[in-house]
Design an enzyme around this catalytic site. Structure first.
Site, PDB file in Angstrom:
ATOM      1  N   VAL A  96       0.819  -1.217   0.000  1.00 42.65           N
ATOM      2  CA  VAL A  96       0.000   0.000   0.000  1.00 42.65           C
ATOM      3  C   VAL A  96       0.850   1.264   0.000  1.00 42.65           C
ATOM      4  CG1 VAL A  96      -0.246   0.248   2.508  1.00 42.65           C
ATOM      5  CG2 VAL A  96      -2.089   1.014   1.005  1.00 42.65           C
ATOM      6  N   ALA A 251       4.886  -4.724   7.716  1.00 39.24           N
ATOM      7  CA  ALA A 251       3.579  -4.844   7.062  1.00 39.24           C
ATOM      8  C   ALA A 251       3.640  -4.263   5.663  1.00 39.24           C
ATOM      9  CB  ALA A 251       2.499  -4.123   7.862  1.00 39.24           C
ATOM     10  N   ASP A 252       3.003  -4.946   4.746  1.00 34.67           N
ATOM     11  CA  ASP A 252       2.815  -4.391   3.414  1.00 34.67           C
ATOM     12  C   ASP A 252       1.501  -3.630   3.329  1.00 34.67           C
ATOM     13  OD1 ASP A 252       4.875  -5.474   1.133  1.00 34.67           O
ATOM     14  OD2 ASP A 252       4.817  -6.758   2.894  1.00 34.67           O
ATOM     15  N   ARG A 253       0.553  -4.008   4.187  1.00 36.24           N
ATOM     16  CA  ARG A 253      -0.721  -3.286   4.227  1.00 36.24           C
ATOM     17  C   ARG A 253      -1.432  -3.597   5.537  1.00 36.24           C
ATOM     18  NH1 ARG A 253      -4.382  -1.362  -0.169  1.00 36.24           N
ATOM     19  NH2 ARG A 253      -2.714  -2.039  -1.575  1.00 36.24           N
ATOM     20  N   ALA A 261      -1.561  -7.531   6.125  1.00 37.25           N
ATOM     21  CA  ALA A 261      -0.909  -8.335   5.089  1.00 37.25           C
ATOM     22  C   ALA A 261       0.593  -8.156   5.214  1.00 37.25           C
ATOM     23  CB  ALA A 261      -1.376  -7.902   3.705  1.00 37.25           C
TER      24      ALA A 261
END
Length: 388
Positions: A96, A251-253, A261
């Protein structure tokens, strides 16, 4: 602070560390176009949500600086920039930070609609450079807030120190510097509060063994590498003796309810941490928080090619144990006819997460069991949530 750099930038020039060659070789690739940035991100020569956003933003800044835009009117220049950004967005859709950076850059250029082309291009370049500069300050703040929160809630040993486990790579190689989850570990170490850091191998791409282990050794942080499947045994057998108090991941999102995620394997670590009474912490800048997606069910999970699971590359090792970086070999680790499922990420439910540590502070669940991010991002919360 670490001297490791995933990105080297000066106006008109961008170099990106090829992380596929680590830990045996340092090599920087010149990235001067959006196409080169797309390939760099998609091939995972650069990875980590903040670093991906930085590389995409700066690559287009470099090509703009070097005269790639032939448009003359304000409308045409903005259309060109937005088209290139839309292209870059597809390089890693789960992260994100990339989406947020692109939206920020689009908004900045749109503000200058009607002005001359040079003013729009200059504004884009300055905004992209601001993303790079802000990321480092953000990471240092995450490290401070995370260390402070752990000091308050974790059960330290007689020496006042704790041990932690981390997954994937969230350090200087995944950001502009210092890192997020690994940044907290660095801060714990610098304050004398860290006993030991464990890092997982992080199959199938081995970001833990290739990158995190490399960073920990580089920083001289007391550390041990384990395979992903050893975590349960580690907690069962060494939690008390080593005072393992927390699992810290990036965290990626992170979506509005706190579902997160992150690299595949994160979810299982959260389940294990819950069972063993170990704090589970997500370290993420507010740019990684997606307020428009309500729950983890709305997160698109990237799936990667089968060969990443059935084959592996590495430098050759001599009979005396020496590593020859000039000679690499690719070997099969499985029958090449087997079907493969290879999601790059999984989603950890928010009820398994004890805290989300941002540059604005640590966010914990309220009495209703829900995360409320309004106080760490009040303007964006008011704009996106207040309207609903």
């Amino acid at each position: 602070m670490s001297t490791l750099q995933a990105v080297k930038y000066s106006r008109g020039n961008l170099e990106v560390l090829d992380q596929l060659r680590l830990p045996h070789e340092f090599h920087y690739d010149n990235v001067s176009t959006s196409e080169e940035a797309f390939d760099c991100i998609r091939s995972m020569r650069v990875r980590g949500a903040p670093a991906i956003a930085i590389v995409a933003s700066l690559a287009h800044a470099v090509e703009l600086h070097n005269g790639s835009c032939r448009a003359t009117s304000s409308e045409e220049v903005i259309s060109y920039i937005h088209g290139r950004l839309d292209y870059l967005k597809e390089s890693r859709p789960t992260a994100v930070d990339l989406t947020n950076a692109i939206n920020q850059l689009k908004a900045r250029t749109q503000e200058l609609a009607g002005q001359d082309r040079d003013a729009i291009i200059k504004a884009y370049i300055e905004e992209a450079e601001n993303i790079l500069e802000k990321d480092l300050k953000t990471n240092l703040s995450i490290g401070d807030h995370g260390a402070d929160w752990l000091k308050d809630v974790a059960q330290a040993g007689p020496d006042g120190k704790i041990s932690v486990l981390t997954h994937c790579n969230t350090g200087s190689l995944a950001t502009s510097g210092h890192g997020t989850a690994l940044g907290i570990i660095r801060t714990l170490q610098s304050r004398g509060w860290l006993n030991h850091a464990y890092c997982t191998e992080t199959r199938p791409y081995n970001q833990g063994s290739r990158l995190t282990a490399f960073e920990l050794v580089f920083e001289k942080i007391p550390s041990t590498l384990i395979t992903d499947s050893m975590a349960a045994a580690l907690f069962a057998l060494q939690k008390e003796t080593m005072n393992i108090s927390a699992v810290i991941v990036g965290a990626d999102r992170v979506v509005r309810n706190g579902d997160t995620a992150n690299k595949i394997g994160t979810y299982q670590l959260a389940v294990l941490a819950k069972h063993h009474g170990i704090k589970f912490i997500v370290a993420a800048p507010t740019t990684s928080i997606d307020l428009e997606t309500m729950t983890g069910e709305g997160i698109h999970i990237e799936e990667r090619k089968r060969e990443e699971l059935t084959q592996i590359s590495g430098a050759t090792v001599g009979s005396d144990g020496s590593v020859d970086v000039a000679k690499t070999v690719r070997v099969a680790t499985a029958d090449q006819r087997i079907d493969v499922w290879n999601p790059a990420f999984d989603v950890t439910p928010h009820d398994l997460i004890d805290a989300v540590v941002t540059e604005k502070g640590a966010v914990v669940k309220g009495t209703n069991g829900e995360f409320d991010f309004s106080h760490v991002m009040p303007e964006r919360w008011a704009r996106l949530v207040g309207q609903q």
